[in-house]
Design an enzyme around this catalytic site. Structure first.
Site, PDB file in Angstrom:
ATOM      1  CE  LYS A  23      -5.092  67.212  -2.364  1.00  0.00           C
ATOM      2  NZ  LYS A  23      -4.370  68.442  -2.717  1.00  0.00           N
ATOM      3  NE  ARG A  70      -5.535  77.787   2.595  1.00  0.00           N
ATOM      4  CZ  ARG A  70      -4.895  78.265   1.535  1.00  0.00           C
ATOM      5  NH1 ARG A  70      -5.145  79.481   1.093  1.00  0.00           N
ATOM      6  NH2 ARG A  70      -3.976  77.532   0.936  1.00  0.00           N
TER       7      ARG A  70
HETATM    8  N1  BES Z   1      -2.805  69.011   1.641  1.00  0.00           N
HETATM    9  C1  BES Z   1      -2.696  69.917   0.559  1.00  0.00           C
HETATM   10  C2  BES Z   1      -1.271  70.449   0.380  1.00  0.00           C
HETATM   11  C3  BES Z   1      -0.274  69.403  -0.030  1.00  0.00           C
HETATM   12  C4  BES Z   1      -0.069  69.136  -1.377  1.00  0.00           C
HETATM   13  C5  BES Z   1       0.455  68.747   0.906  1.00  0.00           C
HETATM   14  C6  BES Z   1       0.844  68.186  -1.752  1.00  0.00           C
HETATM   15  C7  BES Z   1       1.385  67.798   0.529  1.00  0.00           C
HETATM   16  C8  BES Z   1       1.578  67.518  -0.797  1.00  0.00           C
HETATM   17  C9  BES Z   1      -3.608  71.124   0.773  1.00  0.00           C
HETATM   18  O1  BES Z   1      -4.778  70.864   1.450  1.00  0.00           O
HETATM   19  C10 BES Z   1      -3.964  71.643  -0.581  1.00  0.00           C
HETATM   20  O2  BES Z   1      -4.567  70.910  -1.323  1.00  0.00           O
HETATM   21  N2  BES Z   1      -3.564  72.859  -0.878  1.00  0.00           N
HETATM   22  C11 BES Z   1      -3.807  73.448  -2.131  1.00  0.00           C
HETATM   23  C12 BES Z   1      -4.137  74.898  -1.921  1.00  0.00           C
HETATM   24  C13 BES Z   1      -4.622  75.597  -3.158  1.00  0.00           C
HETATM   25  C14 BES Z   1      -5.976  75.069  -3.554  1.00  0.00           C
HETATM   26  C15 BES Z   1      -4.676  77.082  -2.862  1.00  0.00           C
HETATM   27  C16 BES Z   1      -2.542  73.318  -2.986  1.00  0.00           C
HETATM   28  O3  BES Z   1      -1.453  73.454  -2.441  1.00  0.00           O
HETATM   29  O4  BES Z   1      -2.647  73.033  -4.150  1.00  0.00           O
HETATM   30 ZN    ZN Z   2      -6.318  70.173   0.159  1.00  0.00          ZN
END
Ligand code: BES
Ligand code: ZN
Ligand code: ZN
Length: 495
Positions: A274, A348
């Protein structure tokens, strides 16, 4: 803080400051609850002169006789609900503490509008206790501030006959708030302290205190047992993953619930790392797990007549030489294979093993809670939990519980037309779409593959688990969302 219930007239109350609620009027507050206060001419004149209108969470201190009254607005009468009371109590409790008051009396608002006496007492107590929550374990608090503690609140009911019922509501609130506060502490706690092992120990402590069964499967055994979803995510981390099962199993019960919680104690994204901005917030990626722990604890203390199995996958998601890589294919506990195209879509993966594991309990229903997608924040912001299920009855029950607790849910479709987006060329599934469309729904479609044969609902709490601004009974940071929702769902469960 202690909450007492007494009968009498609030205007005769001598002990500490009195807190009074007012409804919003166009220029001046129109009515006071209870009516005894409205009859006090001098006081009503003073209110008018102060410019106070009674808007929700507006407040003013006024002298009444030789004492002080704290007036707090409830907002417009048409919009009045149990939630107005929760916010009113949270606002009032924080102001009282801030001013150094130690004791105060609230009138218990018993208008029909608010439901039963027990309900009003419960939400008032919830609002006050949740509003006073602070996460101050890790810093020194100056002495004068530490001493500023609201010690006692008295709820004043007009009829003696109502005292018992009000007390019941207060006691229930105390149990629930303790569980929500536990969840908040775990979420606010930084990831170097709140590790997967810490969560496992927390579950063990809850089990010991309330005589529950707790099973923890550590990383090495997860590998041997084929928990491929969790192992794939966990293999890059120095902290070993923990698969936690907390089982409240009373001797007689009406049905079995399984609650699955995403417990990513820190989500760096893994190799699909990230950006740095706000990455520190990713300690809250275990909010689903925290809600599950809090819910099982509260349910056991309330002696709910259900078997409740909390299932938590606790691990970090880290990049390292041993981390899984984009393109890797893993085999989940169910036997289904997944092509991991983005290591940041890890929630997931771990949940797929939890959902499959839940089947062995033959639950009446399974609900998972997860900070699963950023897309859910885009779609619903911080006001609604994303709800996805094919079970209309379960959806309706969750919607009702959401209205009552103000942990509101909003349903998104789970149509089968969304499923092909999660198919892989080389494995049974892929963990991300290649278009980025409908991110919240496609994540749920992925999970659905592992919930076959179950009555299942998915709650995406990414937008609701954390707040960046103070709210009347939620200080900045962890909300502790999910505990009140699930407890209410079970309390109103009818076969
Ligand atoms: N934990 C994150 C989702 C999240 C983002 C929760 C911001 C709270 C605040 C999750 O694991 C994630 O990174 N999801 C990705 C999925 C994508 C790669 C399909 C996302 O939402 O960007
Ligand atoms: Zn994630
Ligand atoms: Zn995550």
């Amino acid at each position: 803080m202690q909450i007492k219930v007494r009968s009498g007239q609030i205007n005769r109350w001598q002990d500490g400051v009195r807190v009074v609620a007012a409804l919003e009027g166009d220029e001046h507050p129109t009515e006071y609850l209870p009516a005894s206060i409205a009859r006090d001419r001098a006081l009503t004149q003073l209110v008018k002169d102060s410019g106070f209108r009674g808007a929700a969470n507006e407040s003013v201190f006024l002298p009444w006789g030789r004492q002080w009254v704290l007036l707090v607005g409830l907002g417009k009468k048409e919009k009045l609900s149990l939630e107005s009371l929760r916010q009113f109590a949270g606002t009032a409790a924080k102001i009282l503490r801030g001013r150094g008051w130690k004791r105060a009396a609230f009138p218990l608002l018993t208008e029909k509008l608010f439901g039963s006496i027990a309900d009003s007492a419960q939400v008032l107590a919830e609002g006050a206790l949740l509003g006073l929550y602070r996460y101050d374990k890790l810093k020194e608090i100056p002495k004068h501030e530490r001493n500023r503690k609201l010690e006692e609140l008295t709820f004043v009911v007009e009829r003696t006959a109502d005292v018992r019922e009000a007390l019941r509501g207060v006691e229930k609130a105390e149990v629930i708030v303790e569980a929500v506060s536990l969840a908040r502490d775990l979420i606010n706690g930084p990831s170097n302290i709140i590790t997967p092992t810490y969560l496992a120990n927390q579950a063990r402590a809850i089990a010991k205190e309330h005589r529950l069964r707790c099973t923890v499967i550590p990383f090495a055994r997860l590998k041997r047992l084929g928990f491929g979803g969790i192992v794939g995510v966990a293999q890059g981390s120095a902290h070993p993953a923990q698969f936690i099962v907390l089982d409240y199993h009373p001797s007689r019960f009406r049905a079995t619930f399984a609650f699955c919680g995403k417990g990513i104690t820190f989500d760096s994204g893994g190799i699909s790392i990230k950006p740095a901005a706000k990455m520190e917030q990713m300690k809250y990626d275990m909010s689903g797990a925290a809600a599950v722990l809090g819910t099982v604890k509260a349910a056991a203390r309330l002696k709910l007549p259900f078997r409740i199995v909390g299932i938590i996958a606790a691990t970090e998601n880290m990049p390292s030489a041993t981390a899984q890589k984009p393109g890797d294919v893993l085999k989940t506990l169910s036997g289904k294979t997944v092509e991991v195209l983005n290591t940041d879509a890890e929630g997931r993966l771990v949940l797929s093993d939890c959902l499959h594991y839940a089947k062995r309990y033959k639950p009446e229903c399974v609900i998972d809670l997860a900070t699963l997608t950023g897309a859910c924040i885009v779609a619903l912001g911080s006001e609604a939990v994303g709800l996805m299920t094919k079970d209309d009855r379960l959806a309706q029950r969750l919607e009702e519980a959401g209205q009552k607790t103000f942990e509101r849910v909003w349903r998104l479709p789970l149509w089968d037309e969304y499923a092909p987006a999660m198919k892989s060329d080389i494995a049974d599934l892929r963990n991300v779409t290649n278009t980025g469309e409908a991110g919240t729904i496609t994540a749920a479609k992925f999970l659905e593959e592992f919930a076959d044969g179950l009555s299942w609902a998915h709650l995406d709490i990414a937008g609701t688990a954390w707040t960046e601004k103070d709210k009347p009974y939620v200080p900045k940071g962890a909300v502790g969302i999910g505990v009140r929702l699930l407890i209410d769902l079970m309390e109103n469960w009818k076969a």
